[in-house]
Design an enzyme around this catalytic site. Structure first.
Site, PDB file in Angstrom:
ATOM      1  N   GLU A  36       0.868  -1.066  -0.045  1.00  0.00           N
ATOM      2  CA  GLU A  36       0.028   0.190  -0.049  1.00  0.00           C
ATOM      3  C   GLU A  36       0.976   1.279   0.190  1.00  0.00           C
ATOM      4  O   GLU A  36       1.759   1.406   0.698  1.00  0.00           O
ATOM      5  CB  GLU A  36      -0.855  -0.037   1.321  1.00  0.00           C
ATOM      6  CG  GLU A  36      -1.702   1.227   1.391  1.00  0.00           C
ATOM      7  CD  GLU A  36      -2.463   1.483   0.073  1.00  0.00           C
ATOM      8  OE1 GLU A  36      -3.277   0.823  -0.316  1.00  0.00           O
ATOM      9  OE2 GLU A  36      -2.391   2.891  -0.484  1.00  0.00           O
ATOM     10  N   GLY A  37       0.734   2.042  -1.017  1.00  0.00           N
ATOM     11  CA  GLY A  37       1.315   3.390  -1.055  1.00  0.00           C
ATOM     12  C   GLY A  37       0.895   4.753  -0.359  1.00  0.00           C
ATOM     13  O   GLY A  37       1.528   5.545  -0.043  1.00  0.00           O
ATOM     14  N   HIS A  51     -42.297  -3.912  18.195  1.00  0.00           N
ATOM     15  CA  HIS A  51     -43.059  -2.688  18.232  1.00  0.00           C
ATOM     16  C   HIS A  51     -42.444  -1.854  19.148  1.00  0.00           C
ATOM     17  O   HIS A  51     -42.473  -2.089  20.247  1.00  0.00           O
ATOM     18  CB  HIS A  51     -44.380  -2.894  17.997  1.00  0.00           C
ATOM     19  CG  HIS A  51     -45.343  -1.534  18.083  1.00  0.00           C
ATOM     20  ND1 HIS A  51     -45.599  -0.904  16.755  1.00  0.00           N
ATOM     21  CD2 HIS A  51     -46.088  -1.000  19.101  1.00  0.00           C
ATOM     22  CE1 HIS A  51     -46.117   0.161  17.213  1.00  0.00           C
ATOM     23  NE2 HIS A  51     -46.499   0.287  18.634  1.00  0.00           N
ATOM     24  N   GLY A  93      -7.407   2.266   1.912  1.00  0.00           N
ATOM     25  CA  GLY A  93      -7.884   2.672   0.568  1.00  0.00           C
ATOM     26  C   GLY A  93      -8.697   3.850   0.464  1.00  0.00           C
ATOM     27  O   GLY A  93      -9.066   4.698   1.215  1.00  0.00           O
ATOM     28  N   GLY A 139     -25.486  10.588  -9.654  1.00  0.00           N
ATOM     29  CA  GLY A 139     -25.399   9.278  -9.202  1.00  0.00           C
ATOM     30  C   GLY A 139     -25.005   9.462  -7.565  1.00  0.00           C
ATOM     31  O   GLY A 139     -25.432  10.628  -6.999  1.00  0.00           O
ATOM     32  N   VAL A 140     -24.422   8.280  -6.800  1.00  0.00           N
ATOM     33  CA  VAL A 140     -24.583   8.317  -5.512  1.00  0.00           C
ATOM     34  C   VAL A 140     -23.483   9.311  -4.933  1.00  0.00           C
ATOM     35  O   VAL A 140     -23.931   9.968  -3.951  1.00  0.00           O
ATOM     36  CB  VAL A 140     -23.603   6.800  -5.154  1.00  0.00           C
ATOM     37  CG1 VAL A 140     -23.971   6.658  -3.800  1.00  0.00           C
ATOM     38  CG2 VAL A 140     -24.564   5.853  -5.944  1.00  0.00           C
TER      39      VAL A 140
END
Ligand code: NAI
Length: 462
Positions: A33-34, A441, A40, A178-179
């Site tokens: 991982e850079g 409920h 990420g 979009g999202v």
């Protein structure tokens, strides 16, 4: 140089989950991982920071709109943007730090740097070349920016820049409904920005059940977002720290411009495989530039696998996680299975929107006979008490067998409510199975049960 059973490239939700599962299955694992922190795009500049800002601004919205009615008097809070950003960063730090802890716990090596694959069985990080019996590419995706648009992450931003703006813009144009566009558009609208969303198609959220998309657009419009649909953005020009977006309305081909303090480009993402060396290795790609894999996530090069946003399918963290676990199990000689028919999608606006399985449109296109069971949150006592009566649950079931084919929810906690239906679908359940299950409920979940009842003899509270 070290030797590993598996080297995973990328420490996003696909990569780190895969590494943990490999370690649990007894393999010697490293992750390349850079970035300076693990997790990420999702943890660092995606899902997690955006949820922190969505939460904070939703609290603001509640204070401004609903507190007085509940007898909570006093001035509505004012926004300290710097503090909100630092809360967001603290949240990110807690999560990325958590992955570091999990790596240590599972004895996973973090090879810090950007990795490449000089040949099958080898991964190069900096000057070091490591041996790997298996390589898993989990390098994720990057924003796909339209030609004619230059992103400077200041005035013209992707989601990454939109999470660290120095101040709240007075006006924001979002390209793409979009999202990403709708989540971040909501954040800034709640903070007082004038938000205009420009979308190429005639509806927001492509692929979503059309009835839900229409309702969603109405609700967002009520919250102050403006929509220009059926409009193709042509380019963006920046002058004096302002950006002018030019677009063509497709119906009559008329040309228009709109100027704003900030422009968010949210027109999709594409696989990020730059620098891995997969071209030289001859790794086959699809026409859309995704890495081609078989059902076991194997590429055409023996010993090299790929998962998550680098391959086909929805670009979702949880889809990548499932593939990450599955590929680890494949390498361990097991026979895992990811059910692509039951992958939920969630938009974390307020209200939330969630979906799983078929839409009315896909069922009609396939010529399938189906029934619809719907229940509005207005008929749900808990939702009414919590100012959350807007929206509904919609179940789509097979007309003959009552088997659940899809579900769509717009309303409070929709992103959590959907999972009851996912589990039911995974077990091949009928709507009646949910309808006959006792639901506590007063909970929002009762709305799911009522929608299931509506597939049969009828819901009770409408
Ligand atoms: P998207 O694919 O969801 O939406 C992009 C939109 O841009 C589409 O509606 C498209 O029609 C529109 N568009 C494209 N070209 C245009 C043009 N020239 N003019 C006007 N509109 C144009 O992509 P988005 O929102 O950037 O998200 C990227 C990925 O990240 C998606 O796969 C999404 O699922 C994922 N993501 C998921 C989240 C979640 O699960 N909550 C949150 C954020 C991202």
């Amino acid at each position: 140089m070290s030797s590993y059973d598996v080297i995973v490239i990328g420490a996003g939700p696909g990569g780190y989950v895969s590494a943990i599962r490999c370690a649990q299955l007894g393999m010697k694992v490293a992750v390349v991982e850079g970035r300076e922190t693990l997790g990420g795009t999702c943890l660092n500049v995606g899902c997690i920071p955006s949820k922190a800002l969505l939460h904070a601004t939703h609290m603001l919205h509640e204070a401004e709109h609903n507190f007085a009615e509940m007898g909570l008097k006093g001035k509505a809070p004012s926004v300290d943007w710097k503090q909100m950003i630092s809360y967001k960063e603290k949240t990110v730090g807690q999560n990325t730090g958590g992955i570091e802890f999990l790596f240590k716990k599972n004895k996973i090596d973090w090879l810090q740097g950007w990795g490449s694959i000089p040949e099958a069985g080898k991964v190069k990080v900096g000057d070091e070349v490591h041996d790997a019996k298996n390589i898993i590419i989990a390098s994720g995706s990057e924003a796909s920016v339209l030609p004619g648009i230059e992103v400077d992450e200041k005035t013209v931003v992707t989601s990454t820049g939109a999470l660290t703006l120095p101040k709240v813009p007075k006006s924001l144009v979002v390209i793409g409904a979009g999202v990403i566009g709708l989540e971040l558009g909501s954040v800034y609208a709640r903070l007082g920005a004038e938000v205009t969303v420009i979308e190429y198609l005639d509806a927001i959220t492509p692929g979503m059940d059309a009835e839900i998309a229409r309702q969603f657009q109405k609700m967002l419009t009520k919250q102050g977002l403006k929509f220009t649909l059926g409009a193709a953005v042509q380019g963006v020009e920046v002058k004096n720290n302002k950006a002018t977006v030019s677009y063509v309305v497709r119906k009559d081909e008329s040309e228009h411009t709109i100027t704003a303090d900030t422009v968010l480009v949210a027109t999709g993402r594409k696989p990020y495989t730059t620098g891995l060396g997969i071209d030289a290795l001859g790794v086959a790609l699809t026409e859309r530039g995704q890495i081609k894999t078989d059902a076991s996530y194997a590429t055409n090069v023996p010993g090299i696998y790929a998962i998550g946003d680098t391959i086909e399918g929805p670009m979702l963290a949880h889809k990548a996680e499932d593939e990450g676990m599955a590929v680890a199990e494949v390498i361990a000689g097991q026979k895992p299975h990811v059910n692509y028919g039951v992958i939920p999608g969630v938009i974390y606006t307020h209200p939330e929107v969630s979906n799983v399985g078929e839409t009315e449109e896909t069922l009609k296109a396939a010529g399938r006979a189906y029934k619809v069971g719907k229940f509005p949150f207005l008929g749900n006592a808990r939702a009414k008490a919590n100012f959350a009566g807007d929206g509904f649950v919609k179940l789509l079931v097979d007309a003959q067998t009552d088997r659940i084919l899809g579900a769509h929810i717009i309303g409070p906690m929709a992103g959590d409510l959907i999972h009851e239906i996912c589990v039911a679908m995974e077990f091949g359940a009928a709507a009646e199975d949910i309808a006959r299950t006792c639901h506590a409920h007063p909970t929002y979940s009762e709305a799911v049960r009522e929608a299931a009842l509506a597939c049969g003899d009828g819901a009770i509270h409408v």
